[in-house]
Design an enzyme around this catalytic site. Structure first.
Site, PDB file in Angstrom:
ATOM      1  N   SER A 135      -1.885   1.389 -10.069  1.00 57.87           N
ATOM      2  CA  SER A 135      -1.244   2.702 -10.103  1.00 57.87           C
ATOM      3  C   SER A 135       0.245   2.619 -10.411  1.00 57.87           C
ATOM      4  O   SER A 135       0.942   1.676 -10.003  1.00 57.87           O
ATOM      5  CB  SER A 135      -1.436   3.442  -8.772  1.00 57.87           C
ATOM      6  OG  SER A 135      -0.705   4.651  -8.738  1.00 57.87           O
ATOM      7  N   TYR A 148      -0.019   4.651   0.510  1.00 49.05           N
ATOM      8  CA  TYR A 148      -0.480   4.440  -0.861  1.00 49.05           C
ATOM      9  C   TYR A 148       0.619   3.768  -1.687  1.00 49.05           C
ATOM     10  O   TYR A 148       0.365   2.781  -2.397  1.00 49.05           O
ATOM     11  CB  TYR A 148      -0.876   5.765  -1.485  1.00 49.05           C
ATOM     12  CG  TYR A 148      -1.552   5.645  -2.831  1.00 49.05           C
ATOM     13  CD1 TYR A 148      -2.890   5.280  -2.922  1.00 49.05           C
ATOM     14  CD2 TYR A 148      -0.866   5.909  -4.014  1.00 49.05           C
ATOM     15  CE1 TYR A 148      -3.529   5.172  -4.156  1.00 49.05           C
ATOM     16  CE2 TYR A 148      -1.491   5.807  -5.249  1.00 49.05           C
ATOM     17  CZ  TYR A 148      -2.818   5.435  -5.309  1.00 49.05           C
ATOM     18  OH  TYR A 148      -3.444   5.329  -6.528  1.00 49.05           O
ATOM     19  N   LYS A 152       0.108  -0.105  -3.047  1.00 46.95           N
ATOM     20  CA  LYS A 152       0.022  -0.312  -4.493  1.00 46.95           C
ATOM     21  C   LYS A 152       1.149  -1.224  -4.977  1.00 46.95           C
ATOM     22  O   LYS A 152       0.956  -2.023  -5.900  1.00 46.95           O
ATOM     23  CB  LYS A 152       0.046   1.028  -5.224  1.00 46.95           C
ATOM     24  CG  LYS A 152      -1.224   1.849  -5.037  1.00 46.95           C
ATOM     25  CD  LYS A 152      -2.455   1.117  -5.566  1.00 46.95           C
ATOM     26  CE  LYS A 152      -3.707   1.958  -5.488  1.00 46.95           C
ATOM     27  NZ  LYS A 152      -4.897   1.279  -6.046  1.00 46.95           N
TER      28      LYS A 152
END
Length: 261
Positions: A135, A148, A152
């Site tokens: 991502s 998140y 990532k």
């Protein structure tokens, strides 16, 4: 890296980017595709779409034993392992410890498990390829979702480490860093009017998973470490690296505009 005649594993392949990758690799002439997902019925449906060159596999990528079992395929040794499965959290400082643990297990450790399972046999055969879905959030941040963004970023750091240590032994590594993609994850965020989804929607084009798969095939052929379905992410990352203070101030203003509008 040409996919034709290669054996490929794709995790998180029951839908979204993973499904698009599995279908595209089959269309490119892969010798076999292992369609792996926690959603066994979904994985079976995708494998059925592909036909005899695909098999479904139920996998919990937070389990090292499950991930390790994926390299034992009916098609032979794995040439390309796509560690694609990922989950979101949705919280900031209020994220509970369990949420941090869950995202760390799926978004980081799953890549570690994949490398542990695949790299030794790849080296023994003269090389192989790891593709990790990480991502754009791992490079430029993720408004609204602290676990998140952090996991990532850690996933990208791990991929860099693998590339630095094993490229001389024939191991190629790419990280897939898309921004907005029309997946169930994004659609759910839109329905909930979550800050992360608002930020993604305001940042650029929302791509179809098939478009991402096209960019992946091109990126693998060029053996690029960073694969950017959204070219602007490369520019954002450059600006962040050149002037972190200015970048952070700009991101702060961007987030304020999303929360006050």
């Amino acid at each position: 890296m040409q996919v034709r005649d290669k054996v490929v594993v794709v995790t998180g392949a029951a839908g979204g980017i993973g499904r698009a990758l599995a279908l595209r690799f089959a269309a490119e002439g892969a010798a076999g595709v292992v369609v792996a997902d926690l959603d066994e019925a979904g994985a079976s449906a995708v494998a059925k779409e592909i036909g005899e060159r695909a098999v479904p596999a139920r996998v919990d990528v937070a389990s090292e034993a499950d991930v390790a079992a994926l390299v034992d395929t009916p098609f032979g040794p794995v040439d390309l392992f796509c560690s694609n499965a990922g989950i979101i959290g949705g919280h900031g400082l209020d994220a509970p410890d369990q949420e941090w643990s869950d995202l760390y297990a799926v978004n980081v450790l799953a890549h570690v498990y994949a490398a542990r399972a695949a790299v030794p046999s790849m080296i023994a055969r003269g090389g192989g390829y790891l593709l990790n879905t990480c991502s754009a959030a791992g490079l430029i941040g993720c408004p609204g979702d602290a676990p998140y963004a952090v996991t990532k970023a850690a996933a990208i750091a791990f991929a860099e480490w693998v590339a630095m240590h094993y490229s001389s032994q024939g191991i190629k590594v790419s990280v897939l860093c898309p921004q907005g993609v029309r997946t169930n994850m994004y659609e759910r965020g839109q329905e909930e009017d979550h800050l992360t989804a608002r930020a993604v929607g305001a940042s650029g084009t929302i791509l179809d998973p098939a478009d991402v798969a096209t960019t992946v095939v091109e990126g693998l052929a060029a053996e690029r470490f960073h694969i950017f379905p959204h070219p602007e992410v490369a520019e954002f990352a450059r600006r962040k690296a050149e002037d972190p203070d200015r970048w952070l101030a700009g991101m702060s203003r961007f987030i304020d505009s999303l929360t006050t509008s």
